[in-house]
Design a protein around this motif. Structure first.
Motif, PDB file in Angstrom:
ATOM      1  N   SER A   1       1.349  -1.278  -0.215  1.00 27.05           N
ATOM      2  CA  SER A   1       0.099  -0.283  -0.083  1.00 27.05           C
ATOM      3  C   SER A   1       0.763   1.532   0.108  1.00 27.05           C
ATOM      4  O   SER A   1       1.948   1.771  -0.006  1.00 27.05           O
ATOM      5  N   PRO A   2       0.570   2.164  -0.006  1.00 29.99           N
ATOM      6  CA  PRO A   2       1.256   3.922  -0.280  1.00 29.99           C
ATOM      7  C   PRO A   2       1.831   4.363   1.218  1.00 29.99           C
ATOM      8  O   PRO A   2       1.831   4.980   1.871  1.00 29.99           O
ATOM      9  N   TYR A   3       1.273   2.915   1.830  1.00 28.67           N
ATOM     10  CA  TYR A   3       1.360   2.980   3.335  1.00 28.67           C
ATOM     11  C   TYR A   3       3.074   1.923   4.211  1.00 28.67           C
ATOM     12  O   TYR A   3       3.318   2.029   4.914  1.00 28.67           O
ATOM     13  N   GLY A   4       3.438   1.391   2.541  1.00 32.62           N
ATOM     14  CA  GLY A   4       4.110   0.498   3.397  1.00 32.62           C
ATOM     15  C   GLY A   4       3.553  -0.903   3.279  1.00 32.62           C
ATOM     16  O   GLY A   4       2.238  -0.861   2.514  1.00 32.62           O
ATOM     17  N   ILE A   5       4.013  -2.275   3.748  1.00 34.36           N
ATOM     18  CA  ILE A   5       3.036  -3.543   3.571  1.00 34.36           C
ATOM     19  C   ILE A   5       2.922  -3.772   5.027  1.00 34.36           C
ATOM     20  O   ILE A   5       4.295  -3.101   6.074  1.00 34.36           O
ATOM     21  N   PHE A   6       1.607  -4.578   4.960  1.00 31.57           N
ATOM     22  CA  PHE A   6       1.423  -4.644   6.485  1.00 31.57           C
ATOM     23  C   PHE A   6       0.130  -5.829   6.374  1.00 31.57           C
ATOM     24  O   PHE A   6      -0.147  -5.749   5.021  1.00 31.57           O
ATOM     25  N   ASP A   7       0.036  -6.990   7.361  1.00 33.64           N
ATOM     26  CA  ASP A   7      -1.188  -8.004   7.401  1.00 33.64           C
ATOM     27  C   ASP A   7      -1.934  -7.161   7.727  1.00 33.64           C
ATOM     28  O   ASP A   7      -2.333  -6.612   8.618  1.00 33.64           O
ATOM     29  N   VAL A   8      -3.510  -7.941   6.897  1.00 37.63           N
ATOM     30  CA  VAL A   8      -4.595  -8.064   7.402  1.00 37.63           C
ATOM     31  C   VAL A   8      -5.151  -9.164   7.553  1.00 37.63           C
ATOM     32  O   VAL A   8      -4.919  -9.675   6.319  1.00 37.63           O
ATOM     33  N   PRO A   9      -6.146  -8.947   7.888  1.00 37.72           N
ATOM     34  CA  PRO A   9      -6.834 -10.770   7.987  1.00 37.72           C
ATOM     35  C   PRO A   9      -8.049 -10.231   7.181  1.00 37.72           C
ATOM     36  O   PRO A   9      -9.189  -9.418   6.794  1.00 37.72           O
ATOM     37  N   CYS A  10      -8.277 -10.990   6.109  1.00 40.69           N
ATOM     38  CA  CYS A  10      -8.334 -11.680   4.802  1.00 40.69           C
ATOM     39  C   CYS A  10      -8.178 -12.743   4.115  1.00 40.69           C
ATOM     40  O   CYS A  10      -7.199 -13.405   4.047  1.00 40.69           O
ATOM     41  N   LYS A  11      -9.160 -13.210   3.347  1.00 43.54           N
ATOM     42  CA  LYS A  11      -8.830 -14.276   2.958  1.00 43.54           C
ATOM     43  C   LYS A  11      -8.787 -14.732   1.425  1.00 43.54           C
ATOM     44  O   LYS A  11      -8.907 -15.347   0.419  1.00 43.54           O
ATOM     45  N   LEU A  12      -8.109 -13.370   0.518  1.00 48.00           N
ATOM     46  CA  LEU A  12      -8.017 -12.724  -0.571  1.00 48.00           C
ATOM     47  C   LEU A  12      -6.910 -13.694  -1.237  1.00 48.00           C
ATOM     48  O   LEU A  12      -6.184 -13.308  -1.013  1.00 48.00           O
ATOM     49  N   PRO A  13      -6.719 -13.910  -2.740  1.00 44.33           N
ATOM     50  CA  PRO A  13      -5.584 -14.703  -3.109  1.00 44.33           C
ATOM     51  C   PRO A  13      -5.118 -13.256  -3.499  1.00 44.33           C
ATOM     52  O   PRO A  13      -5.469 -12.242  -3.493  1.00 44.33           O
ATOM     53  N   THR A  14      -3.435 -13.760  -3.695  1.00 48.02           N
ATOM     54  CA  THR A  14      -3.292 -12.902  -4.383  1.00 48.02           C
ATOM     55  C   THR A  14      -2.710 -12.560  -4.771  1.00 48.02           C
ATOM     56  O   THR A  14      -3.004 -12.800  -6.070  1.00 48.02           O
ATOM     57  N   GLY A  15      -2.461 -11.286  -5.442  1.00 46.03           N
ATOM     58  CA  GLY A  15      -2.630 -10.457  -6.759  1.00 46.03           C
ATOM     59  C   GLY A  15      -3.671  -9.267  -6.284  1.00 46.03           C
ATOM     60  O   GLY A  15      -4.129  -8.689  -7.461  1.00 46.03           O
ATOM     61  N   THR A  16      -4.622  -9.780  -5.920  1.00 40.77           N
ATOM     62  CA  THR A  16      -6.408  -9.074  -5.935  1.00 40.77           C
ATOM     63  C   THR A  16      -6.249  -7.303  -5.254  1.00 40.77           C
ATOM     64  O   THR A  16      -5.203  -7.614  -4.163  1.00 40.77           O
ATOM     65  N   SER A  17      -6.427  -6.511  -6.070  1.00 37.68           N
ATOM     66  CA  SER A  17      -6.732  -5.352  -5.745  1.00 37.68           C
ATOM     67  C   SER A  17      -8.228  -5.020  -5.220  1.00 37.68           C
ATOM     68  O   SER A  17      -8.775  -5.654  -5.342  1.00 37.68           O
ATOM     69  N   VAL A  18      -7.475  -4.395  -4.008  1.00 37.21           N
ATOM     70  CA  VAL A  18      -8.761  -4.396  -2.595  1.00 37.21           C
ATOM     71  C   VAL A  18      -8.502  -2.583  -2.469  1.00 37.21           C
ATOM     72  O   VAL A  18      -7.483  -2.127  -2.202  1.00 37.21           O
ATOM     73  N   HIS A  19      -9.482  -2.015  -1.890  1.00 37.13           N
ATOM     74  CA  HIS A  19      -9.236  -0.971  -0.514  1.00 37.13           C
ATOM     75  C   HIS A  19      -9.761  -0.877   0.504  1.00 37.13           C
ATOM     76  O   HIS A  19     -10.416  -2.013   1.187  1.00 37.13           O
ATOM     77  N   ILE A  20      -9.232  -0.769   1.156  1.00 36.10           N
ATOM     78  CA  ILE A  20      -8.917  -1.052   2.924  1.00 36.10           C
ATOM     79  C   ILE A  20      -9.857   0.423   3.638  1.00 36.10           C
ATOM     80  O   ILE A  20      -9.438   1.261   2.677  1.00 36.10           O
ATOM     81  N   VAL A  21     -10.821  -0.120   4.194  1.00 32.68           N
ATOM     82  CA  VAL A  21     -11.140   1.098   5.154  1.00 32.68           C
ATOM     83  C   VAL A  21     -11.424   1.162   6.426  1.00 32.68           C
ATOM     84  O   VAL A  21     -10.924  -0.174   7.167  1.00 32.68           O
ATOM     85  N   TRP A  22     -10.681   2.563   7.027  1.00 31.30           N
ATOM     86  CA  TRP A  22     -11.403   2.686   7.896  1.00 31.30           C
ATOM     87  C   TRP A  22     -11.779   4.019   8.451  1.00 31.30           C
ATOM     88  O   TRP A  22     -11.607   5.013   7.529  1.00 31.30           O
ATOM     89  N   ARG A  23     -12.568   4.070   9.504  1.00 31.75           N
ATOM     90  CA  ARG A  23     -13.301   4.670   9.497  1.00 31.75           C
ATOM     91  C   ARG A  23     -12.071   5.849  10.377  1.00 31.75           C
ATOM     92  O   ARG A  23     -11.078   5.741  11.187  1.00 31.75           O
ATOM     93  N   PRO A  24     -12.864   7.218  10.296  1.00 33.18           N
ATOM     94  CA  PRO A  24     -11.963   8.578  10.738  1.00 33.18           C
ATOM     95  C   PRO A  24     -11.348   8.552  12.334  1.00 33.18           C
ATOM     96  O   PRO A  24     -10.179   8.298  12.513  1.00 33.18           O
ATOM     97  N   GLU A  25     -12.474   8.115  13.024  1.00 36.03           N
ATOM     98  CA  GLU A  25     -12.143   7.334  14.397  1.00 36.03           C
ATOM     99  C   GLU A  25     -11.871   6.314  14.722  1.00 36.03           C
ATOM    100  O   GLU A  25     -10.442   6.009  16.080  1.00 36.03           O
ATOM    101  N   GLN A  26     -11.075   5.575  13.580  1.00 41.87           N
ATOM    102  CA  GLN A  26     -10.263   4.503  13.828  1.00 41.87           C
ATOM    103  C   GLN A  26      -9.023   4.467  13.494  1.00 41.87           C
ATOM    104  O   GLN A  26      -8.062   3.958  14.063  1.00 41.87           O
ATOM    105  N   ILE A  27      -8.110   5.654  12.900  1.00 41.41           N
ATOM    106  CA  ILE A  27      -7.351   5.641  12.825  1.00 41.41           C
ATOM    107  C   ILE A  27      -6.759   7.161  14.493  1.00 41.41           C
ATOM    108  O   ILE A  27      -6.732   7.926  14.588  1.00 41.41           O
ATOM    109  N   ARG A  28      -5.755   6.331  15.036  1.00 43.27           N
ATOM    110  CA  ARG A  28      -5.717   6.953  16.072  1.00 43.27           C
ATOM    111  C   ARG A  28      -3.486   8.048  15.978  1.00 43.27           C
ATOM    112  O   ARG A  28      -2.979   7.021  15.084  1.00 43.27           O
TER     113      ARG A  28
END
Ligand code: ADP
Ligand code: MG
Length: 357
Positions: free
Chosen positions: A258-285
């Motif tokens: 991602s534009p924030y570097g590499i990190f892990d998320v809980p997700c079962k999608l296969p390698t190569g899939t393009s995704v959007h990761i969503v956080w609500r404004p109150e979930q970013i600290r």
């Protein structure tokens, strides 16, 4: 009482070239408060109007319990509609307005006056029966429309943006009262609004409609915290959407680039899939999450704007490894963050919603 469940099956409505409602499958349980939410022009009124019998579907079926009501006239259906403009009769008294549906249904005079009294009492207008409509405030007219609807004791009450014309304070009060009334009557309500806050505060379930299709359907918390698609995520309040792609996958955990570097998320999608990761404004600290379990460090951020909003401070920040990303944060009003500050930001893995659309 599943026998009065409202069920729509593959409902479509076209106006010439325009598709107002497309292939809607929807079930509303007896006693449920369903909010039909969507932007202007998304097909809410058309869909509600088909439930009430005022608009004929181009195709599809509508059932209440086992009964097919698709071709039934409005007055013969066990539904009543409260229209957006209330549709009260201005020259009739409050009690004659409330009793109107009962007169049409040939309810005896005695029973009618009993039900009119009872309905006025339920909406908080006891003793208003002799007044004229023009003597009432907007909020009181809304209550008369509601009393008229509940007086006929429908199985399903359909409400088209019933609070839209009221000012904010009365609207909030009426939201609470409507929910209270619905629970005490145990009547199924289908309530239309374009206001996501109203939807969240009132609904047992929200059906979100866009371009005539139901795009998400479930309890408010699920819709807000785990939106099924990008439309839901953006329509239900502010959200931060991060573009990423899955680099590797192992036992329900994916490593994303991602534009924030590499990190892990809980997700079962296969390698190569393009995704959007969503956080609500109150979930970013802000602050450093360090290497605590389940924390994703999003790096350094430059605060570009801070707006005090009473319950929180809303901040805009520039961030990402190239400092070319923008996020919205909601922090505590006591957080002394200022425009120009450099802060560390982080979020929790468990809050991340991974979307593929
Ligand atoms: P909403 O209530 O969500 O604002 P509507 O159900 O009123 O949306 O409208 C959905 C779409 O159908 C819109 O594009 C609208 O212009 C169109 N539409 C609704 N009623 C009619 C009609 N009687 N004739 C032609 N187009 C209509
Ligand atoms: Mg409408």
């Amino acid at each position: 009482m599943s026998e009065e469940r409202l069920r729509l099956e593959k409902i479509c409505r076209y106006y010439g070239e325009i598709t107002a409602v497309e292939n809607v499958d929807l079930t509303v349980e007896q006693g449920e408060f369903l909010v039909l939410l969507g932007p202007s022009g998304s097909g809410k009124t058309t869909l509600l109007s088909m439930m009430g019998g005022f608009t004929e579907p181009s195709s599809g079926k509508i059932y209440i319990g086992e009964e097919d009501i698709t071709d039934m006239l409005p007055a013969s259906r066990p539904t009543v509609t409260v229209f957006q403009d209330y549709a009260l009769f201005p020259h009739m008294s409050v009690q004659d307005n409330v009793g109107f549906g009962l007169t049409m249904r040939r309810v005896s005079r005695r029973e009618r006056s009993r039900r009119v009294e009872e309905s006025l009492d339920k909406v908080g207008l006891k003793g208003f029966g002799d007044r004229g409509i023009h003597q009432l405030s907007g909020g009181q007219r809304q209550r008369v429309a509601l009393a008229r609807a509940i007086a006929v004791e429908p199985a399903v009450l359909l409400l088209d943006e019933p609070l839209g014309a009221l000012d904010l304070k009365i609207r909030h009060q009426m939201q609470e009262e409507l929910v209270h009334l619905q629970k005490s009557l145990n009547t199924t309500f289908v309530h239309v609004t374009h206001d996501q806050d109203e939807a969240m505060s009132m609904a047992d379930n929200i059906a979100l409609i866009n371009h005539g299709q139901i795009v998400d359907h479930g309890p408010p918390e699920r819709i807000y915290l785990r939106p099924s698609n990008r439309f839901t995520a953006t329509f239900m309040g502010d959200s931060n959407m991060i573009e990423a792609s899955i680099k590797s996958q192992q036992e329900g955990r994916a490593s994303v680039v991602s534009p924030y570097g590499i990190f892990d998320v809980p997700c079962k999608l296969p390698t190569g899939t393009s995704v959007h990761i969503v956080w609500r404004p109150e979930q970013i600290r802000t602050g450093s999450g360090h290497s605590s379990e389940g924390v994703i460090n999003l790096g350094e951020a430059k605060v570009t704007e801070v707006v005090f909003q009473g319950t929180h401070r809303q901040c805009h920040v520039r961030c990402g490894t190239e400092m070319d990303q923008e996020l919205i944060l909601k922090v505590s009003p006591r957080n002394p963050i200022l425009a120009g500050d450099l802060v560390q930001i982080y979020a929790f893995e468990s809050d991340a919603v991974v979307l593929t659309d």
